[in-house]
Design a protein around this motif. Structure first.
Motif, short mmCIF file in Angstrom:
data_model
loop_
_atom_site.label_atom_id
_atom_site.label_comp_id
_atom_site.label_asym_id
_atom_site.label_seq_id
_atom_site.Cartn_x
_atom_site.Cartn_y
_atom_site.Cartn_z
N ASP A 122 50.58 26.46 65.76
CA ASP A 122 49.97 26.49 64.44
C ASP A 122 48.45 26.56 64.49
OD1 ASP A 122 52.47 26.37 63.40
OD2 ASP A 122 52.44 24.20 63.01
N GLU A 123 47.84 26.01 65.54
CA GLU A 123 46.39 25.99 65.60
C GLU A 123 45.81 27.39 65.71
OE1 GLU A 123 45.05 23.46 68.66
OE2 GLU A 123 45.69 21.60 67.70
N ALA A 124 46.61 28.37 66.06
CA ALA A 124 46.12 29.73 66.20
C ALA A 124 46.06 30.46 64.87
CB ALA A 124 46.99 30.52 67.18
N PHE A 125 46.66 29.88 63.83
CA PHE A 125 46.74 30.57 62.56
C PHE A 125 46.38 29.64 61.40
CE2 PHE A 125 49.49 33.08 65.26
CZ PHE A 125 49.20 34.38 64.88
N LEU A 126 45.77 30.24 60.39
CA LEU A 126 45.57 29.62 59.09
C LEU A 126 46.61 30.23 58.16
CD1 LEU A 126 43.89 28.15 56.83
CD2 LEU A 126 42.57 30.26 56.67
N VAL A 127 47.38 29.38 57.48
CA VAL A 127 48.44 29.87 56.60
C VAL A 127 48.29 29.19 55.23
CG1 VAL A 127 50.92 30.24 56.28
CG2 VAL A 127 49.96 30.14 58.60
N PRO A 128 47.55 29.81 54.30
CA PRO A 128 47.46 29.23 52.95
C PRO A 128 48.83 29.19 52.28
CG PRO A 128 45.84 30.99 53.29
CD PRO A 128 46.79 31.05 54.43
N ASP A 129 48.99 28.25 51.35
CA ASP A 129 50.23 28.22 50.58
C ASP A 129 50.42 29.53 49.82
OD1 ASP A 129 51.12 25.72 51.37
OD2 ASP A 129 50.02 24.69 49.78
N ALA A 130 49.33 30.12 49.37
CA ALA A 130 49.41 31.42 48.70
C ALA A 130 48.04 32.08 48.73
CB ALA A 130 49.89 31.29 47.26
N VAL A 131 48.05 33.40 48.78
CA VAL A 131 46.84 34.21 48.58
C VAL A 131 47.02 34.92 47.25
CG1 VAL A 131 45.41 36.08 49.44
CG2 VAL A 131 46.50 34.52 51.06
N LEU A 132 46.13 34.65 46.31
CA LEU A 132 46.28 35.15 44.95
C LEU A 132 45.13 36.08 44.60
CD1 LEU A 132 47.50 33.25 41.85
CD2 LEU A 132 45.32 34.46 41.69
N HIS A 133 45.46 37.20 43.94
CA HIS A 133 44.47 38.20 43.52
C HIS A 133 44.36 38.20 42.00
CE1 HIS A 133 44.39 39.74 47.63
NE2 HIS A 133 45.71 39.67 47.61
N TYR A 134 43.12 38.27 41.53
CA TYR A 134 42.86 38.17 40.09
C TYR A 134 41.67 39.05 39.76
CZ TYR A 134 42.29 35.72 35.55
OH TYR A 134 42.21 35.39 34.22
N VAL A 135 41.77 39.84 38.70
CA VAL A 135 40.66 40.68 38.25
C VAL A 135 40.15 40.12 36.93
CG1 VAL A 135 39.90 42.99 37.58
CG2 VAL A 135 41.62 42.71 39.39
N HIS A 136 38.91 39.67 36.94
CA HIS A 136 38.29 39.07 35.76
C HIS A 136 37.28 40.04 35.15
CE1 HIS A 136 36.33 36.34 33.04
NE2 HIS A 136 35.20 36.37 33.72
N THR A 137 37.39 40.25 33.85
CA THR A 137 36.42 41.07 33.12
C THR A 137 35.49 40.16 32.36
OG1 THR A 137 38.04 42.86 32.88
CG2 THR A 137 36.12 42.90 31.42
N GLY A 138 34.21 40.19 32.74
CA GLY A 138 33.23 39.32 32.11
C GLY A 138 32.01 40.10 31.66
N THR A 139 31.01 39.37 31.21
CA THR A 139 29.77 39.97 30.73
C THR A 139 28.63 39.61 31.68
OG1 THR A 139 30.55 39.78 28.45
CG2 THR A 139 28.19 40.17 28.78
N ALA A 140 27.91 40.63 32.16
CA ALA A 140 26.79 40.41 33.06
C ALA A 140 25.58 39.95 32.28
CB ALA A 140 26.50 41.70 33.81
N ASP A 141 24.53 39.57 33.02
CA ASP A 141 23.31 39.08 32.38
C ASP A 141 22.68 40.13 31.46
OD1 ASP A 141 23.62 36.72 33.71
OD2 ASP A 141 22.30 37.27 35.38
N ASP A 142 22.89 41.42 31.76
CA ASP A 142 22.31 42.47 30.92
C ASP A 142 23.20 42.85 29.74
OD1 ASP A 142 24.38 43.72 32.16
OD2 ASP A 142 23.16 45.23 33.20
N GLY A 143 24.29 42.09 29.54
CA GLY A 143 25.17 42.33 28.41
C GLY A 143 26.27 43.33 28.67
N GLN A 144 26.26 43.96 29.85
CA GLN A 144 27.29 44.94 30.18
C GLN A 144 28.53 44.24 30.74
OE1 GLN A 144 26.94 48.33 29.65
NE2 GLN A 144 25.04 47.70 28.60
N GLN A 145 29.68 44.85 30.45
CA GLN A 145 30.91 44.30 31.01
C GLN A 145 30.99 44.59 32.50
OE1 GLN A 145 34.54 45.48 29.03
NE2 GLN A 145 34.49 43.65 27.77
N GLN A 146 31.50 43.63 33.24
CA GLN A 146 31.69 43.81 34.67
C GLN A 146 33.06 43.27 35.08
OE1 GLN A 146 28.76 41.58 36.84
NE2 GLN A 146 29.51 39.59 36.15
#
Length: 323
Positions: free
Chosen positions: A157-181
């Motif tokens: 086990d010491e040879a590997f890191l095994v997270p319980d899960a790897v999760l992907h998420y795409v967040h749509t937010g507003t940048a400092d200049d007011g543009q969506q990112q």
């Protein structure tokens, strides 16, 4: 939100929902009818239809069920059979996994931990729908191995890191200049149901710190790479940025979980071996808070430093940014 692509299972008499459910069962190992309904048909008022499709999968030999150990009402937990796994893998929609759920594993005491991992993913999916972000039924993957040292895999086990899960998420937010990112986020999720010591939970942070610095060495006899700058951290070949670490606590009273959270932060602060890993973005919250408020509410307490609660984005504080 796009749904999982259909498998070529029409000749097996499966409905659209049955075709959607099979790869989700394969990916997430063990699910209740309620979890599947929330993932695939969130507007449904009952689990009746999904249960009917699960029975069809069972009749076709593609899925089976085990009784939940903690349920007095005999709640069933569903998983793919060996035939179901082969059908999904042959469909080419998902990467084949070495681990398959078995009858013994489905009935074991690991039930609640597996369901909790899927509850974390479900919380992200539900709140992504509400916020207009992107996170679907197949956007988390349990127990993905990451090598953290060179040598033979038999090192254990010491040879590997095994997270319980790897999760992907795409967040749509507003940048400092007011543009969506759009932000493509990846999380290493660890779920603790108050079954391990705080010292062991804190030790997982060492594994993440080690992985963040791990640079694979050339195999013996191959010499040094000729391309300048070729050697780099292993994670860069898999992720655009080092994933955020989200520790989710469950399985005890709110007061007990608060103490575990404080103890974890205290151990991290006192551990000089982690001081060089303060570039890690790690936060801790509870499953109840994640379900109730979602990952973009201020429910996450940074593991390092005295920063106030924030959200799962774990943005650095102004003081940290200045430093």
């Amino acid at each position: 939100m796009p749904r999982p692509r259909f498998l070529d299972l029409a000749d097996r008499g499966l409905s659209t929902l049955g075709q959607e459910a099979l790869p989700v069962l394969y990916r997430h190992r063990l699910l209740t009818a309620h979890q599947l309904t929330q993932l695939l048909r969130p507007d449904a008022t009952s689990t009746r239809y999904i249960r009917r499709q699960l029975e069809v999968l069972h009749d076709r030999g593609l899925a089976d069920a085990s009784v939940r150990r903690t349920s007095r009402a005999g709640e069933l937990l569903w998983y793919t059979t060996p035939l179901g796994c082969e059908v999904v893998e042959n469909g080419g929609e998902l990467t084949a996994r070495a681990y398959r759920m078995t009858e013994d594993a489905a009935a074991s005491q690991l039930q609640e931990h597996t369901l909790a991992v899927n509850d974390v993913g479900l919380a992200f999916v539900q709140h992504a729908r509400r916020l207009g972000d992107e996170c679907g039924p197949l956007d988390w993957d349990p127990e993905v191995g990451h090598r953290v040292r060179d040598g033979d895999s038999r090192l254990g086990d010491e040879a590997f890191l095994v997270p319980d899960a790897v999760l992907h998420y795409v967040h749509t937010g507003t940048a400092d200049d007011g543009q969506q990112q759009r932000m493509l986020l990846t999380f290493f999720c660890e779920i603790d149901r108050a079954t391990m010591s705080i010292a062991r939970l804190a030790a997982k942070l060492h594994a993440y710190a080690r992985y963040s610095r791990y640079i694979p060495q050339p195999a013996p006899g191959r010499g040094r790479p000729k391309v300048s700058g070729y050697r780099r951290e292993a994670w860069r070949g898999r992720y655009p940025a080092f994933p955020r670490i989200l520790l989710v606590l469950d399985g005890a009273s709110p007061a007990q979980l608060a103490r575990r959270q404080d103890d974890l932060r205290a151990l991290a602060a006192a551990d000089t071996r982690l001081h060089s890993a303060l570039d890690l973005r790690a936060g801790v919250t509870t499953l109840d808070q994640l379900r109730r408020h979602g990952p973009l509410a201020p429910i996450v307490t940074p593991v390092f430093g005295d920063a106030p609660p924030t959200d799962a984005l774990l943005r650095p504080s102004p003081a940290a940014s200045a430093a």
